[in-house]
Design a protein around this motif. Structure first.
Motif, mmCIF file in Angstrom:
data_model
loop_
_atom_site.group_PDB
_atom_site.id
_atom_site.type_symbol
_atom_site.label_atom_id
_atom_site.label_comp_id
_atom_site.label_asym_id
_atom_site.label_seq_id
_atom_site.Cartn_x
_atom_site.Cartn_y
_atom_site.Cartn_z
ATOM 1 N N SER A 23 -0.335 0.209 -4.288
ATOM 2 C CA SER A 23 -1.753 0.549 -4.408
ATOM 3 C C SER A 23 -2.064 1.821 -3.623
ATOM 4 O O SER A 23 -1.459 2.102 -2.596
ATOM 5 N N SER A 24 -3.020 2.563 -4.134
ATOM 6 C CA SER A 24 -3.386 3.836 -3.490
ATOM 7 C C SER A 24 -4.458 3.631 -2.433
ATOM 8 O O SER A 24 -5.017 2.559 -2.285
ATOM 9 N N GLN A 75 0.826 -1.196 0.000
ATOM 10 C CA GLN A 75 0.000 0.000 0.000
ATOM 11 C C GLN A 75 0.865 1.252 0.000
ATOM 12 O O GLN A 75 2.024 1.229 0.457
#
Length: 115
Positions: A114-115, A13
């Motif tokens: 990942s955002s 993340q």
């Protein structure tokens, strides 16, 4: 023929960290430099970080202060510590070794943020 094997990629993340490793099949003592490159989908392969035979390091502006390249000459290893990862850091990361006999590349390891 030098062989380079990268490891340590994965899915993380945004804000997280990963440590990439590159194992060389022979001594990295007598080389010009070793480096990490990144290739994002649909883009060219760009330099991320480099370490010279004398230990001098250089970084792409986009990763300064977040990434650190290091090496362990005794183990023939080069590392890339990546902190505060951003989605734009996503790509395949390649290890590169430059010596008098030529330039060598690993097969790459995927990093997805990942955002």
């Amino acid at each position: 023929q030098v062989q380079l094997v990268e490891s340590g990629g994965g899915l993380v993340q945004a804000g997280g960290s990963l440590r990439l490793s590159c194992a060389a099949s022979e001594s990295i003592f007598d080389i010009n430099h070793m480096a990490w490159y990144r290739q994002a989908p649909g883009k060219q392969r760009d330099l991320v970080a480099l370490i010279t035979s004398g230990g001098t390091t250089n970084y792409a502006d986009s990763v300064k202060g977040r990434f650190t390249i290091s090496r362990d000459i005794a183990k023939n290893m080069v590392y890339l510590q990546m902190n505060s990862l951003k989605p734009e850091d996503t790509g395949v990361y390649y290890c590169q070794l430059q010596k008098v006999s030529g330039r060598y590349w690993g097969q790459g390891t995927q990093v997805t943020v990942s955002s």
